[in-house]
Design an enzyme around this catalytic site. Structure first.
Site, PDB file in Angstrom:
ATOM      1  N   GLY A  15      29.567  38.718  45.294  1.00 43.74           N
ATOM      2  CA  GLY A  15      30.185  39.496  46.357  1.00 43.74           C
ATOM      3  C   GLY A  15      31.158  38.768  47.257  1.00 43.74           C
ATOM      4  N   THR A  17      34.419  38.626  46.961  1.00 51.44           N
ATOM      5  CA  THR A  17      35.612  39.439  47.191  1.00 51.44           C
ATOM      6  C   THR A  17      35.311  40.594  48.137  1.00 51.44           C
ATOM      7  OG1 THR A  17      36.501  38.843  45.020  1.00 51.44           O
ATOM      8  CG2 THR A  17      37.457  40.760  46.089  1.00 51.44           C
ATOM      9  N   LYS A  33      43.829  33.736  48.064  1.00 53.76           N
ATOM     10  CA  LYS A  33      42.997  33.301  46.937  1.00 53.76           C
ATOM     11  C   LYS A  33      43.740  32.147  46.270  1.00 53.76           C
ATOM     12  CE  LYS A  33      39.852  34.137  43.496  1.00 53.76           C
ATOM     13  NZ  LYS A  33      38.420  34.423  43.592  1.00 53.76           N
ATOM     14  N   ASP A  44      41.860  39.557  42.523  1.00 52.28           N
ATOM     15  CA  ASP A  44      41.153  39.705  43.791  1.00 52.28           C
ATOM     16  C   ASP A  44      42.126  40.011  44.923  1.00 52.28           C
ATOM     17  OD1 ASP A  44      38.731  39.233  42.553  1.00 52.28           O
ATOM     18  OD2 ASP A  44      38.777  37.087  42.929  1.00 52.28           O
ATOM     19  N   GLU A 100      39.449  32.734  49.824  1.00 48.90           N
ATOM     20  CA  GLU A 100      38.354  32.999  48.887  1.00 48.90           C
ATOM     21  C   GLU A 100      38.362  32.005  47.736  1.00 48.90           C
ATOM     22  OE1 GLU A 100      36.588  36.368  45.818  1.00 48.90           O
ATOM     23  OE2 GLU A 100      38.248  36.912  47.147  1.00 48.90           O
ATOM     24  N   GLY A 101      37.226  31.362  47.533  1.00 44.57           N
ATOM     25  CA  GLY A 101      37.085  30.411  46.443  1.00 44.57           C
ATOM     26  C   GLY A 101      36.867  31.087  45.102  1.00 44.57           C
ATOM     27  N   ALA A 102      36.661  30.273  44.087  1.00 44.17           N
ATOM     28  CA  ALA A 102      36.378  30.757  42.731  1.00 44.17           C
ATOM     29  C   ALA A 102      34.981  30.282  42.348  1.00 44.17           C
ATOM     30  CB  ALA A 102      37.414  30.218  41.745  1.00 44.17           C
ATOM     31  N   GLY A 103      34.075  31.222  42.132  1.00 42.37           N
ATOM     32  CA  GLY A 103      32.708  30.836  41.797  1.00 42.37           C
ATOM     33  C   GLY A 103      32.032  30.098  42.927  1.00 42.37           C
TER      34      GLY A 103
END
Length: 203
Positions: A15, A17, A33, A44, A100-103
């Site tokens: 969650g 995003t 992002k 995203d 927002e990061g990735a994973g």
């Protein structure tokens, strides 16, 4: 600098995003992002743009747009490039900014650097997104402990989805990290539900 937060999660698909959309809407923030890996036609950034109502927020372009829905390091390799930490710069803005990061924290960017290295490079506070499932206490505590070991400023935790009071109480007591609130399970994911969810957050 206006409020700027890096949104990380205890894993993939918990969650980040949705949380980023709620925060972007609530704070009238910009959104960035840094790395989009795969789903470029349904990125995203596009999701955020479609879920917010305010006219203040600006969606900043990704530094890397990778074609494969894989770990960034592998997706970049398949695209014939290598992700370089020095290429990442916070967008210039006078608004609050949601990054927002990735994973999760230990997702590899290249052969030697991880998402946590990107967070340290950007030098901004982190908001951890947790979700209740079997094993989530372990994953959340590991994430918080890793951030603390790297002396990264933690703004707080947001719990996304169905509430589990026992798990959440344990996590908050053990970590001594502030709860920023809960985002309920959003059955109808739209602009109205995103705006309403922000009312539950103490930020």
């Amino acid at each position: 600098m206006a409020e700027t937060y890096f949104i990380t999660g205890i894993g993939t698909g918990i969650g980040k995003t949705i949380t980023s959309a709620v925060l972007t809407e609530k704070l009238n923030a910009d959104y960035w992002k840094p790395i989009q890996s795969g789903d470029l036609d349904q990125s995203d950034s596009l999701s955020i743009e479609n879920l917010i109502t305010n006219t203040t927020s600006q969606i900043h372009p990704e530094t890397y747009r990778l074609n494969h829905p894989l770990s960034p390091h592998l997706s970049a390799k398949m695209d014939g490039i290598e992700i370089e930490l020095e290429k990442f710069h916070l967008p210039k803005t006078n608004h609050p900014l949601i990054v927002e990061g990735a994973g999760g924290l230990m997702v590899p960017l290249n052969n030697k650097e991880l998402i946590i290295d990107l967070i340290k490079h950007l030098n901004i506070p982190v908001i951890v997104v947790s979700q209740n499932y079997l094993g989530s206490i372990n994953h959340t505590l590991l994430t918080i402990n890793t951030l603390k070991q790297h002396n990264i400023d933690i703004k707080g935790i947001i719990f996304n989805g169905e509430t589990n009071t026992e798990s959440e109480t344990y996590i908050l007591r053990y970590t001594q990290v502030q709860s920023l609130g809960n985002i309920p399970l959003l059955v109808n994911l739209d602009k109205n539900s995103i705006k309403a969810a922000g009312k539950n957050l103490a930020i």
